[in-house]
Design an enzyme around this catalytic site. Structure first.
Site, PDB file in Angstrom:
ATOM      1  N   ARG A 163       2.841 -11.608   3.845  1.00  0.00           N
ATOM      2  CA  ARG A 163       4.310 -11.552   3.818  1.00  0.00           C
ATOM      3  C   ARG A 163       4.901 -11.043   5.130  1.00  0.00           C
ATOM      4  O   ARG A 163       6.106 -11.135   5.338  1.00  0.00           O
ATOM      5  CB  ARG A 163       4.765 -10.661   2.647  1.00  0.00           C
TER       6      ARG A 163
ATOM      7  N   LYS B  10      21.319  16.550  -6.302  1.00  0.00           N
ATOM      8  CA  LYS B  10      21.098  15.105  -6.163  1.00  0.00           C
ATOM      9  C   LYS B  10      21.499  14.391  -7.449  1.00  0.00           C
ATOM     10  O   LYS B  10      21.022  14.717  -8.519  1.00  0.00           O
ATOM     11  CB  LYS B  10      19.630  14.808  -5.860  1.00  0.00           C
TER      12      LYS B  10
ATOM     13  N   PRO C 183       0.823  -1.188   0.000  1.00  0.00           N
ATOM     14  CA  PRO C 183       0.000   0.000   0.000  1.00  0.00           C
ATOM     15  C   PRO C 183       0.862   1.244   0.000  1.00  0.00           C
ATOM     16  O   PRO C 183       1.773   1.363   0.805  1.00  0.00           O
ATOM     17  CB  PRO C 183      -0.777  -0.093   1.311  1.00  0.00           C
ATOM     18  N   GLU C 184       0.565   2.147  -0.889  1.00  0.00           N
ATOM     19  CA  GLU C 184       1.218   3.448  -0.877  1.00  0.00           C
ATOM     20  C   GLU C 184       0.251   4.420  -0.204  1.00  0.00           C
ATOM     21  O   GLU C 184      -0.782   4.009   0.306  1.00  0.00           O
ATOM     22  CB  GLU C 184       1.551   3.873  -2.314  1.00  0.00           C
TER      23      GLU C 184
ATOM     24  N   HIS D  49      -3.284 -16.066   7.681  1.00  0.00           N
ATOM     25  CA  HIS D  49      -2.518 -14.826   7.828  1.00  0.00           C
ATOM     26  C   HIS D  49      -3.270 -13.707   8.549  1.00  0.00           C
ATOM     27  O   HIS D  49      -2.902 -12.548   8.431  1.00  0.00           O
ATOM     28  CB  HIS D  49      -2.024 -14.323   6.465  1.00  0.00           C
TER      29      HIS D  49
END
Length: 299
Positions: A129, A172, A2-3, A107
């Site tokens: 996971r 950068k 998830p972002e 899970h």
DNA sequence: ACTGGATCCTGCCTGC
DNA sequence: TGCAGGCAGGATCCAG
């Protein structure tokens, strides 16, 4: 996984059930996720009221009446689902609760037993996971906690503009892709939305981040458009309820649908969607992660 | 100081 | 059909 948009969606889904509710019991079905659970985790949460549920970057923050905050990160595969007591008024819940009740079991690692506005509810954290983690920290100075201390700005709202990007990217040498994924600069972007934003801005993921900043440190002509595309893609994704890849769902069980709006992510081999561009979307690997882009119109 | 790579873990998909 | 290998939305640590 998830972002920011997915975590924001989860937050909004859980809020009505968590805020103001008492945790009658915290059930841990294993000793750890990515890290061991905090000391006396259940004891410190049981009996507390969740006074607020918020989000910082990809973290969920549940304020507890004890003065502690429960920090939750979903890692790559974490998700929450809500189960309600049979006795609850089904009609009033119709709009927020329409998934198949108490089915998935594998899970399920953490269960919050709650009592609140909707009667008895269970909020279940599932994470195949186990890259997710939970931590309890003092609420009043949580910004100083290592998780948050060096965290960059949120990519939504007006805080992120071309000048800010110029300041962050000046000198950068890392590729734009890496710079945008760096949570110390901008916090909340992940692989999908970085690819999408760079595509929309017409910038190559491989280009040096500093190359869009003028020598005097001022914003170059690409800075403001990039900031705008980042804000735009995040905002649209939140509106769509995030992206549902694999089995990711919103907390109420419904699917996000932003994945249907992907222009480049996971679109290898497909024609570029921009008018006047006859490029084909390619996949390359940067820092061990897939980048999708159009080699023709991203410079 | 930066950067890329390895790493944690399970599941799913592809190709042999 | 089975099995090995690669890949997956993240973030940290470590070596160069």
């Amino acid at each position: 996984m998830p972002e920011l948009p997915e975590v924001e969606t989860v937050k909004r889904g859980l809020q009505p059930f968590m805020e103001g509710a008492i945790v009658t019991k915290l059930e841990l079905r294993r000793p750890n996720l990515r890290f061991p659970f905090p000391d006396k985790f259940a004891e410190r949460v049981n009996g507390e009221t969740v006074t607020a549920l918020s989000r910082r970057a990809k973290y969920l923050v549940a304020d507890l009446s004890s003065g502690e905050a429960l920090i939750m990160h979903l890692g790559m595969s974490g998700s929450f689902r809500i189960e309600l007591d049979e006795a609850n008024d089904a009609q009033s819940l119709h709009n927020v609760f329409h998934h198949d009740k108490s089915k998935a079991v594998k899970h399920d690692h953490v269960v919050f037993h709650l009592e609140g506005e909707y009667g008895k509810a269970r909020i279940i954290y599932n994470d195949p996971r186990r890259f997710g983690y939970m931590e309890l920290i003092e609420r009043h100075n949580f910004e100083e906690h290592p998780y948050f201390a060096k965290m960059g700005i949120e990519p939504i709202g007006n805080a992120l503009n071309g000048d800010v990007i110029a300041g962050l990217f000046k000198d950068k040498k890392a590729p734009l892709k890496s710079a945008l994924l760096d949570q110390r600069l901008i916090a909340g972007l992940g692989n999908i939305y970085v690819c999408e934003a760079l595509y929309s801005a017409g910038l190559s993921p491989a280009r040096q981040a500093g190359s869009i900043v003028k020598k005097n440190g001022k914003a170059g002509r690409h800075c403001e458009p990039l900031a705008q595309e980042i804000r735009n893609v995040i905002q649209r994704a939140i509106k769509a309820g995030g992206s549902s890849l694999k089995d990711h769902r919103q907390a109420d069980g419904s699917l996000g649908y932003f994945q249907h709006s992907f222009k480049v992510y996971d679109q290898e081999g497909k024609p570029c969607a921009k008018t006047n561009c006859n490029g084909v979307i390619e996949r390359m690997v940067q820092s061990g992660r897939s980048t999708f882009y159009c080699p023709k119109c991203q410079k």
